[in-house]
Write an enzyme that holds these catalytic residues in place. Structure first.
Site, PDB file in Angstrom:
ATOM      1  N   GLU A  66      42.434  38.594  40.007  1.00 28.71           N
ATOM      2  CA  GLU A  66      42.720  37.155  40.159  1.00 28.71           C
ATOM      3  C   GLU A  66      43.634  36.620  39.069  1.00 28.71           C
ATOM      4  OE1 GLU A  66      39.815  38.626  40.381  1.00 28.71           O
ATOM      5  OE2 GLU A  66      38.743  37.926  42.154  1.00 28.71           O
ATOM      6  N   GLY A  90      37.381  39.182  45.388  1.00 24.86           N
ATOM      7  CA  GLY A  90      36.173  38.751  46.094  1.00 24.86           C
ATOM      8  C   GLY A  90      35.432  39.914  46.733  1.00 24.86           C
ATOM      9  N   GLU A  99      33.394  41.344  43.995  1.00 21.09           N
ATOM     10  CA  GLU A  99      32.321  40.395  43.654  1.00 21.09           C
ATOM     11  C   GLU A  99      31.201  40.442  44.690  1.00 21.09           C
ATOM     12  OE1 GLU A  99      35.212  37.103  43.102  1.00 21.09           O
ATOM     13  OE2 GLU A  99      34.078  36.740  41.267  1.00 21.09           O
ATOM     14  N   ALA A 147      39.552  38.158  48.524  1.00 19.89           N
ATOM     15  CA  ALA A 147      39.355  36.926  49.284  1.00 19.89           C
ATOM     16  C   ALA A 147      40.600  36.714  50.145  1.00 19.89           C
ATOM     17  CB  ALA A 147      39.175  35.766  48.323  1.00 19.89           C
TER      18      ALA A 147
END
Ligand code: NAD
Length: 691
Positions: free
Chosen positions: A124, A101, A104, A62
């Protein structure tokens, strides 16, 4: 500019992410991916979509610069939902780093093809967070909850082979990965589309799955006690068994947002950015290039010289390790070999790798052996005259080489003046053990050339260090701040605290060890020698040394170490000695609270950090934080002294410092002008712009 190029090949759309350098999922990328998925749904001529990326990374994760800020549409979650709901196959072609991310996002795809260079992780946890894009629910279904919980709580990457074995994707695919992904889309389009991971329990329904998970959770709880993100990941993985997907996903979101606001995660994210920022050298003239360093000489094969030589050998750079005599050289090389042997015994180094590294270290007697080196690092005794003499000789022996000193405190300008080329002279201050500790202070003297600084910083990167530029002053950034803590420790002991109380305060703060235990471990004679050489005094520490209490190596220091124990026990003799010294100073001892001990130790360090910034010794507050995080074991979740100061609030710190100055009569404890000014403006150190 961040973009996603969409091209059509053989009836399949290929969306290629281009967001250099590591393709984070910034808002424009999310928008473009969403549009690509929609385009494929709307265009009857298209069979499906391949998601690929340009550059070395696939998707590094992310965009963490967006965390804690107002959300920008579309969320990663929206893109994930769209992909999962796609009526046509979506296949990820993962050629490199696929983290957080990014991973994911691919878990919502109908297939993931991995190239041989793929590396998959949900890191994370290292930023005090948890996978917030459905990872805590999809990974357990795909990998098994026991494996997934370990994968998510370690944050460590899996290679392509290991990721395939763990069930995260297919491959590794040799050759044209995008072509293979196109073929995969076509095959899936020709058959029935596999149900999304979220549609069923996957591996959660396998026999023994829950027991295996609970065993993994119990083992984790024993190892990790305090990190909230780890407990949350475990709870969410358990929720994957117990709650419907949508409910558990909502819980994941809630806990993720809580962690984003947690000061511990904020500190870890600050450290993440500060580490990258530290590598940037402000004011470097355009076009400055690091010099090529092919061979290094290290002068002195003692504690530091041996460790420094190992750091270079570990990075594949040949080193000449130089001593004054054969015996010292043999001993130094033997210590290096013993260190490598320990790694081989532990299984962290193969015998072949050890042989290769030892082969890169050549021992020699006499400074002449430094001839032909591109860089010479001096690590002899901490004596200015000796160092000056050595650099004057090296200047002639190794013309064209960069000249660096590993001095802890001494004046590098004075060493530079002993040479004919001060532009080539700088400090490269490693920390003990040099082959382990990640910090490198790169000390620029008055005349050090920008090229020399750039070369040392680049070398630090090659050695896997976090390198921070410092200016010349007594102790540079790290030891100058440490001196403040040492001074505060002495004062607290004289006023009424005992060594174990001082240490307990810093352990409660998050350090692994307090200053007294640390002194005992390192040997109290090290700083005693420095004090004697510089005419400084420390009543208690000096008295301990005079009594032969040099720390662990003599079985007693601030503590007693019965029978070679590593953990010291409080010693009534030390208490008596301290009480006697207090009485001699006319001090009435008093009970000092843990809170006061912590403030008295930490706030003067912050104050010294402010002076270091005022004087331009450090470029930015984050650099000071990196020095303390990587050189002195400052707890990462407290972000470093300057970040911690902002978290506490500068007005409070300024007020307390003024009180300390008054009660101790030590005016140097008054808030530094920069600290006072920021406090008056109700600003933090983070408001300062880099030089
Ligand atoms: P040390 O006493 O273990 O090693 C010094 C070595 O230098 C000895 O082996 C000695 O024989 C050798 N030496 C002396 N004169 C020499 C010469 N003319 N030519 C070649 N070799 C010579 O000391 P150390 O702890 O390794 O410290 C070395 C330097 O690193 C000092 O400046 C110290 O301040 C600095 N430093 C030490 C630490 C630490 O924790 N020990 C940390 C950072 C920096």
């Amino acid at each position: 500019m961040a973009s996603v190029d969409v091209e059509i090949r053989e009836g399949v759309a290929i969306a290629t992410i281009d967001n250099p350098p590591v393709n984070p999922l910034s808002a424009p990328i999310r928008q473009a991916l969403l549009a690509a998925v929609e385009k494929v749904q709307a265009d009857a001529s298209l069979k499906g979509l391949v998601i690929a990326a340009k550059g070395r990374a696939f998707i590094a994760g992310a965009d963490i610069t967006e965390f804690g800020k107002p959300p920008i549409f579309p969320h990663l979650r929206d893109v994930i939902v769209k992909i999962e709901a796609s009526a046509k196959p979506v296949v990820a072609a993962i050629h490199g780093t696929c983290f957080g991310g990014g991973l994911e996002l691919t878990l919502a795809c109908h297939a993931r093809l991995l190239g041989p260079g793929a590396k998959l992780a949900l890191p994370e946890v290292k930023l005090g967070l948890l996978p917030g894009g459905g990872g805590t629910q999809r990974a357990p279904r795909l990998m098994g909850a026991d494996k997934a919980v370990n994968f998510m709580t370690s944050g460590e990457p899996l290679s392509a082979e290991k990721a395939v074995a763990a069930g995260l994707g297919e491959g590794p695919v040799e050759g044209d990965l995008v072509a293979a992904a196109i073929a995969k889309v076509q095959a899936l389009a020709a058959g029935t589309l596999p149900a999304p991971i979220s549609a069923g329990p996957g591996k959660l329904a396998e026999p023994g799955a829950r027991e295996a998970f609970e065993a993994a959770a119990t083992a984790l709880a024993k190892r990790v006690k305090t990190e909230p993100q780890v407990a949350n990941i475990v709870a969410l993985t358990r929720a994957a068994f117990d709650q419907p997907f949508a409910e558990a996903l909502a819980e994941e979101r809630k806990l993720f947002l809580q962690l984003v606001e947690d000061p511990r995660s904020k500190a870890l994210r600050h450290a993440f950015f500060a580490e990258r920022e530290a590598a940037r050298i402000p004011g470097l003239p355009p076009g400055t290039k690091p010099r090529e360093v092919k061979r290094v000489a290290v002068i002195g094969a003692g504690t530091m010289g041996g460790g420094i030589a190992m750091s270079f050998a570990n990075a594949g750079i040949p080193v000449t390790l130089i001593e004054t005599g054969q015996e010292a050289l043999t001993n130094g090389l033997a210590r290096v070999e013993k260190n490598y042997d320990t790694s081989v015994k532990r299984g962290s180094l193969t015998p072949e790798a050890k042989a290769k590294r030892m082969g890169l270290i050549e021992g020699k007697v006499g400074l002449e052996a430094a001839a032909g080196s591109d860089l010479v690092i001096e690590a002899v005794f901490e004596e200015l005259e000796l160092k000056k003499k050595i650099f004057a000789e090296l200047d002639k022996i190794a013309p064209g080489a960069l000249l660096a000193s590993n001095t802890s405190y001494l004046d590098i300008d004075a060493m530079a003046a002993a040479t004919s080329r001060p532009g080539d002279m700088l400090g490269m201050h490693f920390f003990s053990p040099a082959n382990v500790m990640k910090l490198l202070e790169v000390v620029r003297a008055k005349e050090t050339s920008p090229e020399a600084v750039a070369t040392a910083m680049e070398l630090g990167r090659r050695l896997g260090k976090v390198s921070v530029v410092a200016g010349v002053c007594y102790g540079f950034i790290g030891n100058r701040i440490l001196a403040r803590r040492t001074q505060a420790t002495e004062r607290l002991l004289l006023e009424g605290a005992l060594p174990h109380e001082v240490d307990a305060a810093l352990v409660a703060f998050g350090f692994r060890m307090g200053p007294c235990a640390m002194g005992d471990l390192a040997g109290l004679d090290i700083s005693w020698r420095v004090r004697k050489a510089t005419g400084q005094k420390a009543l208690i520490a000096d008295a301990l040394c005079e009594a032969g209490r040099l720390g662990q190596k003599t079985g007693k220091g601030y503590y007693l170490y019965p029978e070679g124990a590593r953990e010291g026990v409080p010693d009534p003799e030390v208490q008596a000695l301290i009480e006697r010294l207090s009485a001699e100073q006319g001090i009435t001892r008093r009970k000092i609270s843990q809170e006061e001990i912590t403030e008295r130790l930490v706030f003067p360090m912050i104050n010294e950090g402010a002076r270091i910034l005022e004087e331009g010794i450090a470029f930015r507050p984050g650099d000071i934080d990196m020095v303390w995080l990587h050189g002195y074991n400052w707890p990462a979740w407290r972000g470093g002294p300057m970040h911690h100061a902002d978290a506490v609030g500068l007005p409070y710190i300024a007020k307390r410092l003024a009180e300390f100055a008054k009660t101790t009569g030590d005016a140097t404890l008054n808030p530094a002008p920069l600290l006072a000014q920021l406090a008056a403006e109700e600003k933090g150190f983070s408001s300062l712009k880099a030089a």
